[in-house]
Design an enzyme around this catalytic site. Structure first.
Site, mmCIF file in Angstrom:
data_model
loop_
_atom_site.group_PDB
_atom_site.id
_atom_site.type_symbol
_atom_site.label_atom_id
_atom_site.label_comp_id
_atom_site.label_asym_id
_atom_site.label_seq_id
_atom_site.Cartn_x
_atom_site.Cartn_y
_atom_site.Cartn_z
ATOM 1 N N ASP A 1 -13.616 -20.305 1.439
ATOM 2 C CA ASP A 1 -12.578 -19.303 1.347
ATOM 3 C C ASP A 1 -11.301 -19.950 1.860
ATOM 4 O O ASP A 1 -11.341 -21.029 2.442
ATOM 5 C CB ASP A 1 -13.011 -18.135 2.239
ATOM 6 C CG ASP A 1 -11.928 -17.114 2.382
ATOM 7 O OD1 ASP A 1 -11.321 -16.782 1.354
ATOM 8 O OD2 ASP A 1 -11.696 -16.652 3.507
ATOM 9 N N PHE B 1 -0.777 0.161 0.405
ATOM 10 C CA PHE B 1 -0.995 -1.083 -0.324
ATOM 11 C C PHE B 1 -2.418 -1.138 -0.851
ATOM 12 O O PHE B 1 -3.345 -0.677 -0.214
ATOM 13 C CB PHE B 1 -0.795 -2.261 0.642
ATOM 14 C CG PHE B 1 -1.080 -3.600 0.030
ATOM 15 C CD1 PHE B 1 -0.060 -4.315 -0.567
ATOM 16 C CD2 PHE B 1 -2.359 -4.125 0.036
ATOM 17 C CE1 PHE B 1 -0.324 -5.547 -1.132
ATOM 18 C CE2 PHE B 1 -2.619 -5.349 -0.532
ATOM 19 C CZ PHE B 1 -1.597 -6.057 -1.125
ATOM 20 N N LYS C 1 7.932 -2.698 -0.427
ATOM 21 C CA LYS C 1 7.813 -4.157 -0.411
ATOM 22 C C LYS C 1 6.554 -4.526 -1.166
ATOM 23 O O LYS C 1 5.563 -3.781 -1.160
ATOM 24 C CB LYS C 1 7.767 -4.683 1.024
ATOM 25 C CG LYS C 1 6.532 -4.291 1.787
ATOM 26 C CD LYS C 1 6.530 -4.948 3.154
ATOM 27 C CE LYS C 1 5.243 -4.559 3.881
ATOM 28 N NZ LYS C 1 5.212 -4.966 5.267
#
Lengths: 339, 1250
Positions: free
Chosen positions: B435, B580, B603
């Protein structure tokens, strides 16, 4: 939030053991060790080999096969079944003195004392002198557990039953007369056998312990009468019996019969003619076995044994050869020293 | 657990009535009694034995034991098998029993915890195990939550409560839960009685249920009608019933509806306290039990971990079968031999050895002999093998746990081997799947640059307008004007500070946005000492930047955010948070400023924000876009910022729609997404931020080293393609000197296929050319095809993006993908989902016969970690999910090199040596019987004493080989790391494979041959010194046994490379023990007690006092050992392996003394920083959180920044201030700062359910 307080509590111990840094010897098969090592082993082995071989060569052995399966053989007359008290004589001569002490062995071949079923066919408790096993021997003795009239056999089992039964007398032929060579049957078995492993029941007279039992089928005398000359050599601690009971590892074996250590013959058998008288009763021809008697003397390393000496010589030489080969290889393909 | 579930019907939905045990009992829900233990005192023996005999080896020995009890077959006493078997069974049983005892203890402790239950209007103490579904229980501060409960009310305002979920996901930070507004005022017993269902009428209940199901249907279908209106229709109907999902293991999800007073209220995860959590900072709370005992989410998650087996295990299984086959072959040969023998000799030998009842004919005798020999020769498959392997692996795992060099001081984390069964596989890894975030990178974000209104800030220029490299010495911007600034924050460009001081409105709006649009939680421990608790480090970096530039985010309540703007305190009303997620790739807040204007601040990812900009912003967009690509080129993570003024009326309408959508049970998330999309349009661009993502310590070196060890590293990241390539470069995975980096980014299957094929053809085409040209030069290095291929691989890299990967992973293409990928040195997959990570691992795992290792730190890596042969979790900042799923865990990626190159290599080396030796030893030991068969009439007579057979494997020879398997080192750790190529033999399976097995089998056979025939040669004519006969079976046995013990001891000595004191102790100790036991067993004492069982009495002393016996033993030992020494010497000399060379080097260095240290290669510390181009802000954790808008929030002091000094933590503040908060706005969609933490929503749970 709590973490700051327990600072480095999880840090593993910094010990040589946990960090796998234990001080250690790290041997390597380097040329400096291996090649001289081989040389030393080779030299030592050759040395031992020579010593063994020379010693072995100095040992005198005389083997006489008396099976009698050959029609011309003196004992041929005895091999017919159901012979009782058959005797045969074999004469031989010694050209030089047979150095003493001389040991007299009988040897059997193709005889499977090491067969598993044979080996288990005895009762250690019985042989240990436990009289309760006299009346009911272990089933491992089967079929020599009880006789046909269902009486317990003591000592039971195949091993005891098949005890070697030939007996010998050795005569020196001196001026036409047979002079008996005296020999000694004391201590021919292991000390541990007659003092620990085998015991007679503590019943006196010994014979009483054998009440209601029968002798092994093949035997001519009961156990307590094996040696009529020496009362302490009877029962389970009879030396010949013990020698027999110590089963041979291989189908061809020798067993010690007597030592010649007494009288005129303590220093050996002088050169001359000898006569061996055999009371032939033990059948071996049926299964292709052979019977021999062997006269031999011993050295520091035991009896005559060429195998060990030769083996040591061969291995020693091979080691030396190997060391030379390795030296050449090493010189030619030197271990690369680069990083 | 499985049992339990089978017994109950499949639950489609759960209906729980408050405090109505009679009612709830009808559904037979699990009670709160927990049982993780497997046995009780009575069942332990049968169950444990049953389990143990399921193992093939144990069952095999049981069969042998039964065979041995048949007297006709038994060639060995029963104790030769039962002693080792019982020993093994006892060891295992003791281990199982202790494990279970501790489980019992913890079960009992948990079951007997006290809890207060509301029974008939009063609180009574009950043990946990007596709690039932539907009970209303009271929890107090710092208590564990007893079951999965629905939060009804708490001591805190708005029914808030705080929990720590360490036991669930390993996180120690606090999370917030909030009761449904309707129940939050049920603070005392009398009110709770209302909720209590005990007095409910049956008729009412039935009536309401009919109504309910109808209304659910209505809600789903129509999605209309104001459920908000319903909220206020309080009708006097005393019943509380919850209808919710059936028990499942999703920690982050809960959907249900509360029916009370004929109204329905949506329930979600934020209103549920899960078992295993601890109540914190909350005096008390009431809750209703929804799932109890084994049906709680915690217990449902305690799934049995998949049992992984190593490749050596599998190989061993095959080999054991081969050994069985060999055993049968030998048995057959000897059985035939026996038949023949009985016919030829045995038949005529009956005078002395009559056939018994069972052996009337030779064929049947042969049949019995077969079984007898199976018993005798069984020791070629020693029972102690499996136990010893387990012991070794356990030891190796402990060494990993103990390794001080894998301990990370900063986080106080030591490496942990969570599995003890895989250690040697660590030495065979060929593929590492890594990862990125948190693994390769630190997940520490630094605000480094920004673009505001078309102007970039962040670079430092000297007087000649040349860009200056930022170093430690570069002067920082002085933030001293700001008392609230974060001292650790560093920024180098003074011009931004100047712009702030000039009060440029756009710059101010820029930082205002950064201070408002986030989900960070402030904690003001003392006046002016602010600590931000951010769920993603990006956010923390941005808010901290705003803070230092004068827009200090000071505190928040569910409805307000208080900033300190350039010293002035300003409070904004927070109207909505548009959360988000990684579909939206943006977040927005809607706030009302003190002047009353409603503003939306947003944003998000540049492309997303640009799509939603007002057309008038086009010029600015292009400029900003240029800056963005500039930032991306420097490897920074970027975000675009935009805002929008909202019209009051428009907002009100929108808000209503939002409230309705948020009560819908199904499709709630989709509906919310549509609404969000609707309002986030026509934005005005403010600028962009660039954040630097720091690499973990030592990552490039580690990767370089692993590459040298031929370990292929694949990075599987959620990042964008450009970013991923930047990562590659900064980590040494991609290099400029590579021949070609293939980028696969097709949108259709055909495109992807074409690109893959082209790339492959290019590689193969080129390689042909190079091979023709390079042949001459390369032959002297190592004229090996595979090596040549390897050198080729070094030149290529493959980068593939998410949607191409989706196509490439389809069955018809996966082969092509794999072929291509394996031709490349580096593979980077970007934009991959957790599911795809697992698929990629699975692809390699199933098609390549290679060991895979997956390393990751986050919940999104769990599937990959579980799939790979070896899973490694980084115990870092991102919670525990990955660690809990992993086999090994440590704190830093760089420890991977030590884990693999040192521990893995050693483990593999040790295990292989152990196995080779073990096989050798057992063949040498056992086959002597085979040879002896030819001389004892094939009668299955053993060569050795039965006691020797019993003890050989477990006493005489077990410890030295264990010591070797535990402590041996061919090359020490420093050299292992210095020469990574030493790792290659493991990957190529060189140290233990079928060939090695054959070699060692042969060596064992050879040794057994010599062990038998040398004494045979000697014994045929062997006489004692006193002339007595000496060639008896027992002497023979003792001689061979002694030779054998000496030979195998010498052999282990030669095989041991690293003689520690323990090795010495064990080797010499074993020899001493052999002689001691030999004499003891053959002593008078034991014989007197058991004459039958110790028939060898006196043999040792008679035998070992003879010179000739020792001459035989010496000869045998030398002949057995010397050829091996010669062969290995010649091999080392003629064909030295790298290991030999390094060993040699290590030895010669050691002799030279301490300067060896100086020769160590100086570690290259990389000054290069990571380079990431995209603000992949919240990772995949947010995938699941999307739509979780009905968050609660903590209450924070709404005090002015220059107000009175106050308590230490925001928690205290909140308690103090709870009465000052004026009112609670109904159904506010406010996001809880911490509860949104992604770890409560582990995505792998979803992946698994897919």
């Amino acid at each position: 939030m709590v973490k700051h307080e327990q600072e480095s509590t999880n840090r593993p111990d910094n010990t040589a053991f946990t960090q796998q840094r234990l001080p250690a010897w790290q041997p390597m098969l380097s040329a400096g060790i291996v090649i001289p090592g081989f040389l030393i082993i080779g030299a030592a082995f050759i040395g031992i080999g020579v010593a063994l071989f020379v010693t072995s060569q100095s040992i005198q052995v005389l083997e006489i096969d008396y099976t009698g399966d050959d029609k011309t053989a003196p004992c041929y007359k005895c091999i017919a079944p159901n012979q009782k008290n058959c005797q045969c004589q074999i004469s031989f001569s010694l050209n030089s003195t047979f150095k003493g002490p001389v040991f007299f062995y009988y040897a059997l071949s193709n005889f499977f004392q090491n067969h598993r079923r044979y080996g288990v066919s005895k009762d250690d408790n019985q042989l240990f002198g436990d009289t309760s096993y006299f009346t009911s021997p272990s089933s491992s003795c089967s079929p020599y557990q009880y006789d046909s009239s269902n009486k317990p056999i003591v000592p039971c089992g195949s091993v005891a039953n098949s005890m070697f039964s030939d007996t010998f007398q050795l005569y020196q032929v001196v001026n036409g007369t047979n002079k008996l060579v005296p020999w000694d049957g004391q201590g021919i078995a292991w000390w541990t056998d007659y003092s620990i492993k085998y015991r007679n029941p503590s019943v006196t007279p010994l014979q009483n312990a054998f009440n209601n039992t029968v002798k092994p089928i093949n035997w001519t005398k009961p156990a307590y009468e094996l040696d009529p000359t020496d009362s302490s050599n009877n029962g389970f601690i009879n030396q010949d019996f013990l020698v027999w009971m110590r089963r041979a590892a291989l189908p061809n074996f020798r067993k010690l019969y007597r030592r010649i250590t007494q009288g005129d013959y303590a220093q050996g058998l002088p050169a001359g003619n000898y006569l061996l008288n055999i009371n032939y009763s033990y059948p071996v021809v049926d299964f292709g076995g052979r019977k021999k008697v062997v006269l031999s003397n011993v050295s520091w390393m035991g009896g005559k044994n060429d195998f060990l000496g030769i083996a040591y010589l061969v291995i020693g030489s091979l080691c030396v050869v190997m060391s030379v080969v390795m030296l050449i290889v090493y010189a030619k393909f030197k271990f690369p020293d680069e990083e | 657990m499985a049992f339990w579930r089978r017994n109950t019907h499949v639950e489609k939905e759960r209906r729980v009535k408050a405090n109505a045990r009679d009612h709830n009992d009808r559904f037979a829900y699990a009670d709160n009694h927990i049982k993780t233990s497997k046995y009780n005192i009575l069942t332990f023996l049968p169950i444990n034995l049953f389990e143990q005999f399921q193992r093939v080896a144990n069952a095999y020995f049981l069969v042998l034991l039964i065979l041995q009890l048949i007297p006709e077959i038994s060639s060995l006493s029963w104790f030769t098998t039962i002693v080792p078997l019982v020993l093994v069974l006892v060891i295992t049983a003791v281990k199982d029993a202790t494990d279970d005892y501790f489980r019992h203890k913890s079960d009992q402790q948990v079951n007997n915890r006290q809890s207060q239950v509301l029974i008939r209007g009063s609180l009574q103490n009950e043990k946990w195990m007596n709690i039932r579904v539907g009970d209303i229980i009271k929890l107090e501060n710092n208590q564990f939550v007893a079951a999965d409960i629905l939060l009804l009310s708490s001591s805190e305002p708005y029914g808030l409560c705080y929990i720590e979920t360490a036991e669930l996901d390993g996180e120690t930070n606090l999370k917030v839960r909030q009761a449904s507004t309707v129940t939050s005022d049920l603070g005392d017993l009398s009110k709770l009685m209302d909720f209590d269902g005990e007095v409910m009428l049956v008729t009412l209940r039935n009536a309401s249920r009919g109504f309910l199901s109808f209304s659910v249907f209505m809600l789903v279908k129509v999605c209309g009608l104001a459920s908000a209106v319903n909220l206020h229709l309080f009708m006097p109907c005393p019943s509380g019933e919850v209808i919710c999902e059936p028990p499942n293991n999703k920690l982050d999800k809960f959907t249900g509806t509360l029916y009370w007073r004929d109204n329905k209220y949506p329930l979600d995860n934020e209103k549920v306290l899960l078992r295993g959590c601890v109540l914190r900072n909350t005096e008390w709370c009431f809750g209703m039990v929804i799932f109890a005992g084994l049906q709680t989410k915690l217990m449902q998650n305690c799934g049995r971990t998949k049992f992984k087996r190593t490749s050596i295990d599998k190989l061993m299984n095959t080999l054991v079968l081969w050994i069985f086959a060999l055993l049968v072959c030998m048995g057959v040969i000897l059985a035939i031999g026996n038949t023949v023998w009985e016919n030829l000799i045995g038949q005529s030998f009956q005078d002395f050895l009559p056939w018994n009842v069972y052996q009337r004919n030779a064929v049947f005798s042969g049949f019995l002999t077969f079984w007898s020999y199976v018993i005798i020769l069984n020791t070629v498959v020693p029972i102690s093998l499996y136990v010893s392997m387990e012991v070794l692996r356990l030891g190796h795992s402990y060494f990993i746990n103990w390794d001080g060099k894998m301990y990370h001081r900063r986080t106080d984390t030591a490496a942990e081997a969570r599995t003890t069964t895989l250690s040697e596989e660590l030495g065979q890894v060929e593929f590492v799947f890594s990862d990125k975030t948190g693994t390769l990178t630190q997940n520490i974000m630094v605000f480094s640059k920004c673009s505001i209104n078309g102007q970039t800030y962040g670079d430092v220029y000297d007087e000649f307008d040349q860009k200056v490299e930022i170093t430690e010495k570069t002067p920082c911007v002085d933030f001293s004007f700001n008392p609230l600034c974060d001292r650790k924050f560093k920024f180098y460009d003074v011009s931004l500070m100047e712009a702030i001081k000039l009060e440029d409105p756009v710059v101010q709006e820029f930082f205002r946005l950064l201070a408002l649009c986030h989900t960070v939680m402030p904690e003001e421990k003392s006046e002016g000492h602010l600590v931000y608790q951010a769920q993603s480090p990006d956010e923390g970096a941005l808010v901290t930047a705003a803070r230092n530039f004068g827009f200090v985010f000071r505190s928040r309540t569910p409805e307000t955010i208080t900033l300190c703007e350039m010293g002035r305190s300003v409070t904004y009303r927070l109207l909505a948070i548009l959360d988000f997620n990684n579909v939206r790739k943006r977040m927005s807040v809607i706030v009302r400023d003190p002047q009353g204007h409603i503003k939306l601040y947003s944003k998000g990812a540049d492309t997303i924000i640009f799509d939603r900009l007002d057309p008038s912003d086009e010029d600015l967009m292009y400029t900003t876009s240029e800056h963005l690509s500039e930032f991306a080129g420097e490897g920074l993570r970027t975000l675009a910022l935009a805002y929008k003024d909202l019209d009051e009326d428009y907002f009100e309408v929108w808000m209503k729609k939002l409230l309705f959508a948020s009560t819908v049970i199904e499709n709630r998330e989709d509906q919310l997404a549509v609404l969000y999309e609707e309002i986030e349009q026509g934005l005005k661009l403010l600028g962009a931020t660039a954040i630097e993502d720091k690499l973990q310590e030592g990552v490039p070196e580690t990767i370089a080293r692993l590459n040298l060890a031929d370990i292929k590293i694949w990075v599987l990241t959620g990042d964008k393609l450009e970013t991923a390539m930047n990562i590659g470069y900064s980590c040494n995975l991609l290099r400029d000197d590579m021949n070609e980096v293939f980028v696969i980014s097709g949108y259709t299957v055909l495109e992807v296929q074409q690109q893959l094929r082209n790339a492959k053809e290019r590689i193969l085409g080129l390689s042909r050319v190079t091979s023709a040209a390079g042949d001459v030069g390369k032959t002297d290095v190592l004229a090996d095809d595979s090596v040549f291929e390897e050198t080729l691989i070094a030149e290529y890299a493959l980068v593939i993006n998410g949607h191409s990967l989706a196509h490439a992973l389809e069955p018809q293409l996966e082969r092509t993908l794999l072929d291509l990928a394996c031709l490349c040195k580096t593979v980077i997959c970007c934009r991959v989902t957790p599911m795809q990570k697992a698929q990629v691992v699975e692809l390699v795992k199933s098609h390549k016969r290679a060991i895979t290792l997956a390393i990751g730190d986050g919940a999104n890596d769990v599937s990959m970690i579980r799939t790979a042969h070896i899973g490694v979790g980084i115990s870092g900042q991102e919670g525990m999910q990955a660690v809990l799923a992993s086999d090994y865990s440590f704190a830093q990626f760089r420890f991977l090199q030590r884990l693999l190159l040192v521990h893995g290599r050693w483990s593999y080396f040790r295990m292989c040596n152990f196995l080779c030796y073990f096989i050798y030893k057992n063949f040498a030991f056992t086959l002597v019987h085979f040879w002896y068969g030819f001389f004892c009439g094939f009668s299955a007579q053993t060569v050795y004493d039965q006691w020797f057979i019993t003890l050989f494997n477990i006493v005489y020879t077990s410890l030295p080989v264990l010591a070797m398997g535990l402590f041996d080192q061919d090359v020490d750790d420093q050299y292992s790391l210095r020469y990574p190529s030493l790792y290659k033999p493991g990957q190529q399976n060189l140290l233990f494979n079928k060939r090695q097995f054959f070699l060692y089998t042969l060596q064992g056979m050879g040794t057994s041959f010599l062990l038998f025939f040398i004494p045979y040669g000697a014994f045929s004519l062997l006489v004692k010194e006193d002339g007595s006969h000496f060639s008896d079976q027992q002497t023979f046995a003792v001689t061979i046994a002694t030779s054998l013990v000496i030979v195998v001891s010498v052999q282990i000595g030669l095989d041991t490379h690293y003689w520690t004191a323990v090795n010495h102790l064990f080797v010499w100790g074993s020899l001493a023990a052999y002689f001691a036991i030999l004499f003891a067993m053959q002593s008078d004492g034991l014989f007197y007690i058991f004459p039958r069982h110790f028939p060898f009495v006196g043999t040792a002393r008679n035998c070992l006092s003879e010179k000739s016996v020792w001459l035989i033993i010496l000869l045998t030992a030398v002949v057995c050992v010397v050829p091996g020494v010669a062969v290995s010497f010649l091999r080392i000399d003629l064909f030295p392996t790298l290991t030999d060379k390094v060993r040699h080097l290590q030895q010669s260095r050691k002799k030279q003394g301490p300067q060896a240290q100086n020769l160590r290669r100086v570690r290259r510390t990389s000054s290069r920083r990571s380079a990431y181009a995209f603000s992949h802000q919240q990772g995949y954790g947010e995938l699941i959180t999307s739509g979780k808008n009905m968050r609660t929030s903590t209450v924070s002091p709404a005090h002015s920044p220059d107000g009175t000094p106050h308590g230490s933590s925001w928690m205290d503040n909140m308690l103090k201030r709870r009465n000052e908060v004026s009112c609670v706005s109904e159904e506010k969609s406010i996001r809880a700062p911490e509860s949104a933490n992604r770890h409560t929503q582990p995505p792998q749970l979803d992946v698994e359910s897919v």
